[in-house]
Design an enzyme around this catalytic site. Structure first.
Site, PDB file in Angstrom:
ATOM      1  N   ASN A 161      47.659 -80.884  19.664  1.00 45.99           N
ATOM      2  CA  ASN A 161      46.173 -80.911  20.152  1.00 45.99           C
ATOM      3  C   ASN A 161      45.642 -82.318  19.529  1.00 45.99           C
ATOM      4  OD1 ASN A 161      46.915 -79.674  17.601  1.00 45.99           O
ATOM      5  ND2 ASN A 161      44.824 -79.771  16.873  1.00 45.99           N
ATOM      6  N   GLN A 200      47.352 -75.734  23.980  1.00 45.52           N
ATOM      7  CA  GLN A 200      46.669 -77.079  24.693  1.00 45.52           C
ATOM      8  C   GLN A 200      47.424 -76.886  26.096  1.00 45.52           C
ATOM      9  OE1 GLN A 200      44.190 -78.830  23.950  1.00 45.52           O
ATOM     10  NE2 GLN A 200      43.826 -78.240  22.045  1.00 45.52           N
ATOM     11  N   HIS A 222      39.140 -70.212  24.844  1.00 48.08           N
ATOM     12  CA  HIS A 222      38.212 -71.162  24.837  1.00 48.08           C
ATOM     13  C   HIS A 222      38.789 -72.427  24.981  1.00 48.08           C
ATOM     14  CE1 HIS A 222      38.418 -72.958  20.550  1.00 48.08           C
ATOM     15  NE2 HIS A 222      39.250 -72.048  20.589  1.00 48.08           N
ATOM     16  N   THR A 258      38.876 -52.750  18.046  1.00 50.32           N
ATOM     17  CA  THR A 258      38.265 -52.561  19.486  1.00 50.32           C
ATOM     18  C   THR A 258      38.417 -53.619  20.030  1.00 50.32           C
ATOM     19  OG1 THR A 258      36.803 -50.952  18.747  1.00 50.32           O
ATOM     20  CG2 THR A 258      36.321 -52.005  20.891  1.00 50.32           C
ATOM     21  N   CYS A 345      36.385 -84.084   7.329  1.00 45.87           N
ATOM     22  CA  CYS A 345      35.798 -84.214   6.152  1.00 45.87           C
ATOM     23  C   CYS A 345      35.720 -82.800   5.285  1.00 45.87           C
ATOM     24  CB  CYS A 345      34.106 -84.446   6.339  1.00 45.87           C
ATOM     25  SG  CYS A 345      33.403 -85.464   5.408  1.00 45.87           S
TER      26      CYS A 345
HETATM   27  N1  PLP Z   1      46.581 -74.302  18.060  1.00 48.59           N
HETATM   28  C1  PLP Z   1      46.278 -75.287  18.653  1.00 48.59           C
HETATM   29  C2  PLP Z   1      47.296 -76.410  19.140  1.00 48.59           C
HETATM   30  C3  PLP Z   1      44.799 -75.594  18.652  1.00 48.59           C
HETATM   31  O1  PLP Z   1      44.676 -76.821  19.428  1.00 48.59           O
HETATM   32  C4  PLP Z   1      43.958 -74.816  18.290  1.00 48.59           C
HETATM   33  C5  PLP Z   1      42.644 -75.108  18.335  1.00 48.59           C
HETATM   34  O2  PLP Z   1      42.165 -76.365  18.198  1.00 48.59           O
HETATM   35  C6  PLP Z   1      44.441 -73.555  17.663  1.00 48.59           C
HETATM   36  C7  PLP Z   1      45.856 -73.527  17.639  1.00 48.59           C
HETATM   37  C8  PLP Z   1      43.762 -72.432  17.174  1.00 48.59           C
HETATM   38  O3  PLP Z   1      42.687 -71.862  18.059  1.00 48.59           O
HETATM   39  P1  PLP Z   1      41.531 -70.946  17.626  1.00 48.59           P
HETATM   40  O4  PLP Z   1      40.471 -71.876  17.654  1.00 48.59           O
HETATM   41  O5  PLP Z   1      41.575 -69.998  18.824  1.00 48.59           O
HETATM   42  O6  PLP Z   1      41.920 -70.181  16.486  1.00 48.59           O
END
Ligand code: PLP
Length: 411
Positions: A161, A200, A222, A258, A345
């Protein structure tokens, strides 16, 4: 002033069609899918249709999909679920439980994997954190070498990510499969599972669980234009795991609570749209990303982090020597340009990103990072504005930086 959003790897806006598909489940179709009357069953039907849709998009069976609240939960469930189940099985069989199972992961996983591994270490589980070298790639021979008779789980992310590097997940899957077969021939009953965090990757890379050879795979809505608060975990039939959330019998007793019906409907719709648009969008984003990289690298004292080729179409991450990442973000914010940095931070310290440190970057250089992530609404004009203002901001920040930038190639 127009906004220029360059943080699609952090989150995405909800797609209009996705919103339209889920809205009724927030309003008139608000039933609880566990209720047996028709209003409940209407919601149940929507959840099961979404499950079928997501399963078919990754070549899985619907029963192999568990809905969660996010990828952090999916990753926790995958790792803790199989680790604790393995321990329980051995306890029940009165095996020697002092000899804890072994897990392999990489140094650049998301914190939801890394911190879950650290949590498991507190219970005596052994974890190997594979290095990734300067380019951020896990080496196949390192995976092979790290697997012992006690290794029970390998968790390697599909794509990173922060730097966008794509791992050779299908090749790792093949290695694991071959070792699993040998193990079975020898009568070693320790399971060997392969988990990947595909958060990602899923919207841009081929994600067929059988071709990848994975047993568990995490996603979150999301990141591909569905709402926040909904995710899923693929768990291959036969994988033994201990549910991590106790309560009602939802998700066939595998994840109590739920279901987020509207979120689930939206996530399935979003994944379907992403699949339809994949080919065209990957091409478009790659062109924009490469244009961006070419222009940004013209700024002196700048380099790209992660592998140049094996990278996601939407992520470009840079390091600027003699610049502090947080200040860079604030300056960009003045132009309503929203991007991110590898520095986070914490309460009283500014920690550089574990990913950049794993690439071997010095602390002071890792502090000067910028991640630009593109998405559906990014157009060339956004990038043109970024590359117009960036050189001036970098120069200005270097003037006031305590870390003096010399014309070195230091990393
Ligand atoms: N794994 C990766 C590679 C991500 O980029 C992210 C979110 O930034 C997550 C896991 C965590 O996702 P979530 O915000 O849905 O918990």
């Amino acid at each position: 002033m127009k906004e220029h959003y360059f943080d699609y790897a952090a989150t995405t806006p909800v797609d209009k069609e996705v919103f339209k598909s889920l809205e009724p489940y927030l309003k008139e179709k608000y039933g609880n899918p566990s209720s047996i009357y028709s209003k409940g069953q209407e919601a149940r039907l929507a959840v099961e249709e979404a499950r079928e849709k997501i399963a078919s998009l990754i070549d899985a069976d619907p029963e192999e999909i568990i809905f969660t609240s996010c990828a952090t939960e999916s990753n926790n469930l995958a790792l803790k679920g199989v680790a604790f189940q393995h321990e329980l099985t051995r306890k029940l069989a009165r095996n020697n439980t002092k000899n804890k199972p072994h897990i392999i992961t990489s140094q650049i996983e998301h914190h939801s994997v890394l911190n879950t591994c650290k949590y498991l270490e507190q219970f005596g589980h052994k974890v190997t954190y594979l290095p990734v070298g300067e380019k951020g790639l896990v080496q196949l021979q390192d995976v092979k070498k790290a697997i012992t008779n006690k290794t029970m789980l390998v968790s390697i992310m599909y794509a990173n990510n922060e730097i966008g590097t794509v791992q050779s997940v299908a090749e790792i899957g093949k290695i694991i499969k071959a070792i699993r077969i040998k193990r079975q021939e020898k009568g070693n009953k320790t399971p060997l599972y392969f988990h990947t965090d595909a958060v990602q990757a899923i919207q841009y890379l081929p994600t067929n669980v059988n071709k990848l050879g994975v047993d568990l795979l995490s996603i979150t809505g999301h990141k591909f234009y569905a709402p926040k608060g909904v995710g899923a975990l693929y768990i291959r039939k036969g994988v033994k795991f201990l549910p991590q959330q106790s309560g009602g019998g939802q998700e066939k007793h595998r994840r109590a609570g739920t279901e987020n019906v509207a979120g689930i409907v939206g996530m399935a719709k979003a994944l379907e749209l992403a699949q339809e648009r994949k080919e065209k969008e990957v091409k478009r984003l790659k062109n924009l990303r490469d244009y961006l990289i070419e222009k940004v690298l013209k700024i002196p004292g700048t380099f790209l982090t992660g592998d140049r080729e094996k990278r996601l179409p939407h992520i470009a991450s840079f390091a600027f020597r003699g610049v502090e990442g947080e200040s860079l973000l604030l300056k960009l914010n003045n132009y309503k340009i929203f991007a991110s940095t590898g520095s986070a931070c914490t309460s009283d310290s500014l920690e550089p990103s574990h990913v950049l440190l794993a690439l071997g970057l010095k602390h002071e250089i890792a502090h000067g990072s910028l991640r630009v992530s593109l998405g559906r609404h990014t157009v060339k004009e956004d990038i043109d504005l970024l590359i117009k203002v960036l050189p001036g901001i970098v120069e200005e920040l270097r003037k006031i930086s305590s870390f003096k930038y010399g014309a070195t190639n230091e990393r």
